[in-house]
Design a protein around this motif. Structure first.
Motif, mmCIF file in Angstrom:
data_model
loop_
_atom_site.group_PDB
_atom_site.id
_atom_site.type_symbol
_atom_site.label_atom_id
_atom_site.label_comp_id
_atom_site.label_asym_id
_atom_site.label_seq_id
_atom_site.Cartn_x
_atom_site.Cartn_y
_atom_site.Cartn_z
ATOM 1 N N UNK A 87 69.051 7.272 -79.803
ATOM 2 C CA UNK A 87 70.829 7.359 -79.482
ATOM 3 C C UNK A 87 70.753 6.130 -78.292
ATOM 4 N N UNK A 88 70.150 5.934 -77.894
ATOM 5 C CA UNK A 88 70.472 4.950 -76.882
ATOM 6 C C UNK A 88 70.129 6.090 -75.058
ATOM 7 N N UNK A 89 70.648 6.843 -75.011
ATOM 8 C CA UNK A 89 71.018 7.027 -73.855
ATOM 9 C C UNK A 89 69.838 6.973 -72.699
ATOM 10 N N UNK A 90 70.148 7.221 -71.389
ATOM 11 C CA UNK A 90 69.215 6.178 -70.340
ATOM 12 C C UNK A 90 68.441 8.441 -70.316
ATOM 13 N N UNK A 91 67.475 8.394 -69.855
ATOM 14 C CA UNK A 91 66.097 9.388 -69.771
ATOM 15 C C UNK A 91 66.921 10.107 -68.945
ATOM 16 N N UNK A 92 67.192 10.522 -68.071
ATOM 17 C CA UNK A 92 68.255 10.538 -66.944
ATOM 18 C C UNK A 92 69.252 11.871 -67.479
ATOM 19 N N UNK A 141 71.372 1.316 -76.090
ATOM 20 C CA UNK A 141 70.792 0.253 -77.104
ATOM 21 C C UNK A 141 69.412 0.735 -78.576
ATOM 22 N N UNK A 142 69.341 -0.109 -79.223
ATOM 23 C CA UNK A 142 68.374 -0.548 -80.318
ATOM 24 C C UNK A 142 67.187 -0.900 -79.111
ATOM 25 N N UNK A 143 66.609 -1.767 -78.257
ATOM 26 C CA UNK A 143 65.542 -2.368 -77.633
ATOM 27 C C UNK A 143 65.329 -0.964 -76.920
ATOM 28 N N UNK A 144 66.010 -0.669 -76.634
ATOM 29 C CA UNK A 144 65.904 0.853 -75.280
ATOM 30 C C UNK A 144 65.586 1.296 -76.304
ATOM 31 N N UNK A 145 65.757 2.261 -77.204
ATOM 32 C CA UNK A 145 65.772 3.124 -79.051
ATOM 33 C C UNK A 145 64.027 2.673 -79.128
ATOM 34 N N UNK A 146 63.625 0.980 -78.958
ATOM 35 C CA UNK A 146 62.629 1.047 -79.718
ATOM 36 C C UNK A 146 61.774 1.017 -78.245
ATOM 37 N N UNK A 147 61.662 1.308 -77.454
ATOM 38 C CA UNK A 147 60.840 0.526 -76.455
ATOM 39 C C UNK A 147 60.390 2.496 -75.641
ATOM 40 N N UNK A 169 69.570 7.395 -86.325
ATOM 41 C CA UNK A 169 69.901 6.656 -85.196
ATOM 42 C C UNK A 169 70.287 5.434 -84.969
ATOM 43 N N UNK A 170 70.269 5.237 -83.312
ATOM 44 C CA UNK A 170 70.116 3.498 -83.650
ATOM 45 C C UNK A 170 68.987 2.835 -83.695
ATOM 46 N N UNK A 171 68.491 2.634 -84.842
ATOM 47 C CA UNK A 171 67.565 2.195 -84.688
ATOM 48 C C UNK A 171 67.429 1.712 -86.511
ATOM 49 N N UNK A 172 66.555 0.411 -86.526
ATOM 50 C CA UNK A 172 66.251 0.218 -88.368
ATOM 51 C C UNK A 172 65.090 1.010 -88.540
ATOM 52 N N UNK A 225 76.073 0.771 -84.776
ATOM 53 C CA UNK A 225 77.141 0.754 -84.477
ATOM 54 C C UNK A 225 77.404 2.315 -84.572
ATOM 55 N N UNK A 226 77.690 2.481 -86.282
ATOM 56 C CA UNK A 226 77.910 3.595 -86.861
ATOM 57 C C UNK A 226 77.288 4.753 -86.507
#
Lengths: 297, 318
Positions: free
Chosen positions: B104-109, A27-33, A124-127, B73-74
């Motif tokens: 898009x939120x995928x972890x590094x690995x 999600x968003x927090x991870x994308x931003x960091x 993608x998953x951020x504003x 979410x979209x």
């Protein structure tokens, strides 16, 4: 699943089929960091080879080395030679910070506009705001490394010059908060201003010239106005130069004697520098957010 | 589940340009073609579905979500390939796509692993560690497809994915799109101003023109056989036409050196054309039932060809 040979430019590859991804989506927090970390690496051009890293690393060294020399001088001369103090450090190396921001802000803000990769981020998953803030914070954090490190080196120099380290640390520890405040203000003001200016053009060289030009011109204009204007307005003219604001702020938080300060004086409260600094940060951030509302789609 | 829907979707840009006008859509999962001339509103529609543009009127839903209120979410569920160049030049494809996967939120690995997998899927596995400034247009286009796929979306929005490609690159890209839709079970909305491309990969077609929906239907409807025979002879076209006239068949000139003969239910036209050519000793080179062309769709709208732009004309030669 059938193996289907896929013809490519480089030969035949046996496609073992498409695997769906069912792992976590952070999600968003991870994308931003992640974007922040990516920006931090980009500022120092880490992982891009020595040639690309040369300019940021040389400038970083130029920002930090005077403090190291001062610390050595403090140790060897028992505090007799003091060219750089906590409060005058920034002003003496201010051009290094100006160059650093001018060289690196375009990398963060202009590159994605020039390559038009910006839209891929926005899809993608951020504003939009997340993208802007991650980028700005990357430059602010980079500048903070450059502003806090030399002051901490000066601090270490004062402590290590003494024989009783613990007593020296306690005696000097009241400087830690001002160190944190002044280096943070420096990083925030310069980082947001440089990003805001650089974001207005996709051309990196133009952006670099604009950032540097702004720092030079604001200094010149501020000096001319201070000299030519008479009356009550004159005391406000130095606030037009962000470096004067930062110098005044540093003098204020480190408690420099107004008699020797070039910024503080009778009737000139240090609070005005703190307020002016925050106004710069707010205005620059607002300009950035406005700019990014308009582009990228 | 419904893939996409739009209700009275309208987009008026601040300058006053009306890009979309009262668009109503209901689409089931599958391979969907979106055709229209340049400026018909294709890109605007795609950007609204991505939540990048807020429509000035009406509403849309993507995979059951409203992109203007739940854009993140979209966007986690869809992949987007923009029509213009959008790749940085000084990083490798592998690093860039890994970075995009993290966005898009995928972890590094997982991001790294999926980036390599997608680059293999688009045929760039060997080139993945090279910086992208050395890539050809075709390779760049495939990197763009890989980055759209890397987070395993349920829907791909591809905006003119064959733009600027040579015929071979075009074929490869269309084949990749077809495979993505058919074998991976990912729905695709692909926009193009070339009808022929849509015809080759899609099973559903949306045609828009001037921001309005012209038609939305299964592709078969657009390309169904018609009750017209196309006849070509090497020479003696007028003689044959006269002969058919006397036999009671009103043939028309098709304007390209051939005849169009109405095919009646009894199939008599086949025999008559054959007999006529035999009697007049004309070399008959074509006798074929015509298919409806996608182009007709646009012509039928208001008499004149509203979208007979360069794109469509070029397609007729292909």
């Amino acid at each position: 699943m059938t193996l289907e040979p896929a013809r490519t430019e480089t030969g035949t590859i046996y496609d073992i089929g498409y695997q769906h991804y069912d792992g976590p989506r952070l999600g968003r927090g991870y994308a931003v960091s992640s974007l922040f970390g990516h920006g931090l690496m980009a500022v120092f051009a880490l992982g891009r080879g020595l040639k690309a890293s040369l300019i940021p690393l040389v400038l970083a060294a130029a920002a930090i080395l005077p403090a190291a020399f001062q610390a050595l001088a403090t140790a060897y001369t028992d505090g007799q030679v003091e060219l750089f103090t906590y409060s005058n450090y920034f002003i003496n190396v201010s051009m290094v910070f100006a160059f650093f921001c001018a060289a690196r802000a375009p990398e963060l803000m202009s590159t994605d506009q020039r390559t038009k990769a910006l839209v891929l981020y926005l899809a993608r998953a951020l504003h939009r705001e997340d993208y802007v803030l991650a980028k700005v914070l990357a430059l602010v954090a980079s500048v903070l490394i450059l502003t806090a490190t030399p002051l901490l080196i000066l601090f270490a120099g004062h402590v290590l010059a003494s024989t009783d380290l613990w007593a020296a640390f306690l005696a000097e520890s009241h400087e830690l908060l001002p160190i944190f405040l002044s280096s943070s203000m420096m990083a925030l003001v310069l980082g947001t201003l440089a990003c805001a200016i650089a974001s207005f053009t996709p051309r990196r060289s133009l952006a670099a010239a604009a950032v540097l030009g702004y720092f030079m011109l604001s200094r010149g204009i501020s000096e001319i106005l201070t000299d030519s204007i008479r009356g009550m307005w004159v005391v406000w003219m130095d606030l037009l130069d962000p470096f004067d604001v930062l110098g005044g702020f540093a003098d204020w938080v480190f408690g420099t004697d107004p008699a020797i300060s070039q910024y503080l004086g009778p009737g000139v409260s240090g609070v005005r520098f703190a307020v002016a600094g925050l106004v710069y940060v707010v205005l620059a951030t607002a300009a950035l957010l406005l700019r990014y509302k308009k582009i990228g789609t | 589940m419904q893939l996409l829907s739009a209700e009275q979707l309208t987009m008026r840009y601040p300058g006053g340009v009306l890009a979309l006008q009262d668009l109503d859509l209901e689409l089931e999962p599958g391979l969907i073609g979106l055709v229209g001339a340049n400026g018909a509103g294709k890109s605007t529609l795609i950007k609204i579905l991505l939540g990048l543009l807020r429509p000035t009127g009406g509403s849309s839903r993507v995979l059951g979500l409203d992109p203007s209120t739940q854009p993140i979410e979209v966007r986690q569920r869809i992949g987007y390939l923009p029509e213009h160049d959008c790749l940085p030049t000084d990083v490798s494809a592998a690093d860039f796509i890994t970075h995009m996967a993290r966005m898009s939120g995928l972890p590094q690995a997982s991001a790294r692993e999926r980036a390599a997998e997608m680059l293999r899927h688009v045929g760039l596995y060997e080139a993945r560690y090279r910086t992208m400034d050395g890539y050809s247009t075709g390779m760049k286009q495939r990197v763009k497809l890989a980055q759209a796929l890397v987070h395993d979306p349920q829907l791909l929005l591809l905006d003119e994915p064959t733009n600027g490609l040579d015929p071979a690159g075009r074929d490869q890209m269309l084949e990749l799109i077809r495979r993505t839709g058919r074998q991976f079970g990912i729905s695709v909305l692909v926009s193009s101003h070339l009808l022929g491309e849509i015809e080759r990969v899609c099973d559903h077609l949306i045609a828009i023109d001037g921001g309005r929906l012209v038609r939305s239907a299964a592709i078969g409807i657009f390309t169904a056989q018609t009750a017209v025979l196309a006849v070509q002879v090497d020479h003696g076209l007028d003689e044959l036409r006269g002969w058919l006239d006397r036999a009671g068949l009103a043939a028309e000139d098709d304007g390209r050196g051939g005849l169009l003969v109405p095919l009646e239910a009894d199939g008599r036209a086949y025999d008559l054309v054959r007999d006529g050519a035999f009697e007049l000793e004309l070399p008959l080179v074509r006798l074929q039932r015509t298919r409806r062309q996608l182009q007709d769709l646009f012509r039928a709208v208001d008499g004149e060809p509203p979208v007979a732009s360069a794109g469509f004309v070029a397609q007729e030669d292909a």
